[in-house]
Design a protein around this motif. Structure first.
Motif, short mmCIF file in Angstrom:
data_model
loop_
_atom_site.label_atom_id
_atom_site.label_comp_id
_atom_site.label_asym_id
_atom_site.label_seq_id
_atom_site.Cartn_x
_atom_site.Cartn_y
_atom_site.Cartn_z
N ALA A 269 15.20 112.55 13.07
CA ALA A 269 15.44 111.86 11.80
C ALA A 269 14.23 111.97 10.88
CB ALA A 269 15.79 110.39 12.05
N GLY A 270 13.03 111.79 11.43
CA GLY A 270 11.81 111.91 10.63
C GLY A 270 11.64 113.31 10.06
N SER A 271 11.95 114.32 10.85
CA SER A 271 11.82 115.71 10.40
C SER A 271 12.77 116.00 9.25
CB SER A 271 12.09 116.67 11.56
OG SER A 271 11.18 116.45 12.62
N LEU A 272 13.98 115.48 9.32
CA LEU A 272 14.94 115.68 8.23
C LEU A 272 14.49 114.97 6.96
CD1 LEU A 272 18.26 115.25 10.26
CD2 LEU A 272 17.31 117.38 9.37
N LEU A 273 13.91 113.79 7.11
CA LEU A 273 13.38 113.08 5.94
C LEU A 273 12.21 113.83 5.32
CD1 LEU A 273 13.57 109.41 7.29
CD2 LEU A 273 14.89 110.35 5.38
N ILE A 274 11.37 114.43 6.15
CA ILE A 274 10.26 115.25 5.63
C ILE A 274 10.81 116.42 4.83
CG2 ILE A 274 8.37 116.80 6.29
CD1 ILE A 274 7.94 114.94 8.73
N GLU A 275 11.83 117.08 5.35
CA GLU A 275 12.43 118.19 4.62
C GLU A 275 13.06 117.72 3.31
OE1 GLU A 275 15.10 119.95 7.42
OE2 GLU A 275 13.50 120.99 8.52
N ASN A 276 13.69 116.54 3.34
CA ASN A 276 14.30 116.01 2.12
C ASN A 276 13.26 115.58 1.09
OD1 ASN A 276 16.72 116.43 3.37
ND2 ASN A 276 17.31 114.28 3.51
N SER A 277 12.03 115.33 1.54
CA SER A 277 10.97 114.91 0.62
C SER A 277 10.33 116.08 -0.11
CB SER A 277 9.88 114.15 1.39
OG SER A 277 9.10 115.04 2.19
N ALA A 278 10.71 117.30 0.26
CA ALA A 278 10.07 118.49 -0.31
C ALA A 278 10.26 118.58 -1.81
CB ALA A 278 10.59 119.75 0.37
N ILE A 279 11.41 118.10 -2.30
CA ILE A 279 11.67 118.11 -3.75
C ILE A 279 11.44 116.70 -4.27
CG2 ILE A 279 13.34 118.66 -5.55
CD1 ILE A 279 14.78 120.43 -3.55
N GLY A 280 10.29 116.47 -4.86
CA GLY A 280 9.89 115.13 -5.25
C GLY A 280 10.80 114.48 -6.26
N ALA A 281 11.41 115.28 -7.17
CA ALA A 281 12.26 114.70 -8.21
C ALA A 281 13.54 114.12 -7.65
CB ALA A 281 12.59 115.77 -9.25
N ASP A 282 14.01 114.65 -6.52
CA ASP A 282 15.26 114.18 -5.93
C ASP A 282 15.08 112.89 -5.12
OD1 ASP A 282 16.72 116.16 -7.04
OD2 ASP A 282 16.76 117.45 -5.27
N ALA A 283 13.93 112.70 -4.55
CA ALA A 283 13.65 111.49 -3.76
C ALA A 283 12.18 111.17 -3.91
CB ALA A 283 14.05 111.71 -2.31
N PRO A 284 11.76 110.63 -5.06
CA PRO A 284 10.33 110.40 -5.30
C PRO A 284 9.67 109.48 -4.29
CG PRO A 284 11.70 109.31 -6.96
CD PRO A 284 12.60 110.22 -6.20
N PHE A 285 10.41 108.49 -3.78
CA PHE A 285 9.80 107.58 -2.80
C PHE A 285 9.53 108.31 -1.49
CE2 PHE A 285 14.36 107.24 -2.32
CZ PHE A 285 14.55 107.22 -0.94
N LEU A 286 10.40 109.28 -1.12
CA LEU A 286 10.14 110.07 0.07
C LEU A 286 8.92 110.96 -0.13
CD1 LEU A 286 13.60 111.34 1.45
CD2 LEU A 286 12.15 109.50 2.34
N HIS A 287 8.80 111.53 -1.32
CA HIS A 287 7.66 112.40 -1.61
C HIS A 287 6.35 111.62 -1.50
CE1 HIS A 287 5.63 115.90 -3.22
NE2 HIS A 287 5.02 115.13 -4.11
N SER A 288 6.34 110.40 -2.00
CA SER A 288 5.12 109.59 -1.93
C SER A 288 4.82 109.13 -0.52
CB SER A 288 5.24 108.37 -2.87
OG SER A 288 6.29 107.52 -2.43
#
Length: 334
Positions: A206-225
């Motif tokens: 689950a953490g690895s998938l969230l890391i991959e989803n955070s790659a595009i900061g505009a789509d999930a800014p809180f994940l990117h941060s």
């Protein structure tokens, strides 16, 4: 759960025909098990209710959630059918809400309770596995959705991931205390104790998938941060799960080799297949997400172990079914 994650592992590592075959078996098994579960509820309602509120057996019902979540991930990765995956996610979430709060409320308010040594087992970690299975499926779907649904889904996946991690800390503390401060017999080391590792492995996935989803900061800014936090805790979970492998393997040798407990088929052995497959898939996705190429041989080794364990358990099941249909010696029939 076991067949589904092994199928996903085969898909990720290039064994496409085997992945599809296991996917077909898993669909059939999923339907059959639901039919049998429905029949059991219909015919033995009082026994099901007693099991649901039992410290040893109650948490086992959460396999329904985890199995549904794993099947949903298979549907995305192998069948590429997102509509069915959404239905399975909704079903898994409804089961999670109903079962989690029913079971933990019942265990809290019941008057007669077992001691810690009698009540706690690796089965309790199915609460973590069920929670993280929803995080995994939600994160997989979020990567294919547009805004604002992608933002909402990633937030739900992150929340479930965090809750699953906290739940693991609570439960594993009790299990570790039971390991080290109470008398331990071979019968106490049931196969679900492998979930000590498996619950961490699915948290890594689950953490690895969230890391991959955070790659595009505009789509999930809180994940990117939160990316450094996600990376740190994902490696932390992986290291914790890895630590469990040798100690459980040593205890298994003690159980079957030194204490001579017979090795024979038990449905609980599927609970040992799942962690091997999940560790392979989780390590594969973590190595991809964090660019850790030196870990690449590990998923292949553990997928091989998972396949071997799956085959052994599957043939044990077939042998049990065949022996169950044989007439008793001396019996006659038409």
């Amino acid at each position: 759960m076991a067949t589904g994650i092994v199928s996903i592992g085969c898909k990720l590592m290039g064994l496409e025909p085997l992945a599809v075959a296991l996917f077909a078996i898993n669909i059939a098994a999923y339907v059959i098990l639901w039919v049998l579960s429905g029949l059991r509820v219909w015919r033995y309602r009082s026994r099901v209710l007693a099991d649901l509120t039992d410290h040893q057996r109650g948490l086992g019902f959460l396999t329904m959630v985890a199995a549904t979540g794993v099947l949903g991930a298979e549907v995305i990765l192998i069948a590429h059918d997102f509509a069915i995956a959404v239905v399975l996610l909704a079903f898994a979430a409804a089961l999670w809400l109903a079962l989690t709060y029913t079971i933990f409320t019942a265990l809290t308010i019941k008057r007669e309770k077992p001691t810690l040594a009698q009540g706690i087992s690796g089965t309790w970690l199915l609460a973590v596995v069920a929670t993280q299975s929803i995080a995994v499926l939600t994160a997989l779907l979020a990567a294919h959705w547009g805004q604002p649904l992608r933002l909402h889904a990633n937030f739900i996946a992150l929340s479930m991931w965090l809750w699953g991690g906290m739940l693991y800390i609570w439960i594993i503390s009790l299990i570790f205390y039971r390991y080290t401060f109470f008398r331990f017999e071979p019968d106490d080391l049931a196969p679900p104790y492998w979930i000590n590792m498996g619950a961490m492995a699915i948290s890594v996935l689950a953490g690895s998938l969230l890391i991959e989803n955070s790659a595009i900061g505009a789509d999930a800014p809180f994940l990117h941060s939160l990316r450094p936090f996600l990376e740190g805790f994902t490696v932390f979970y992986w290291a914790t799960g890895t630590w469990w492998i040798p100690i459980i393997a040593i205890l298994a040798v003690w159980r079957y080799g030194y204490r001579r407990l017979p090795l024979q088929y038990d449905p609980q052995y599927w609970g040992a297949v799942f962690p091997f497959g999940m560790y392979a898939v989780a390590t594969y996705r973590m190595a991809e997400a964090l660019k850790l190429e030196f870990l690449d041989p590990i998923p292949q080794v553990f997928l091989g172990l998972a396949l071997a364990a799956w085959l052994a358990t599957f043939f044990g099941l077939l042998r049990r079914l065949v022996s169950g249909f044989r007439p008793a010696r001396g019996a006659t029939g038409l």
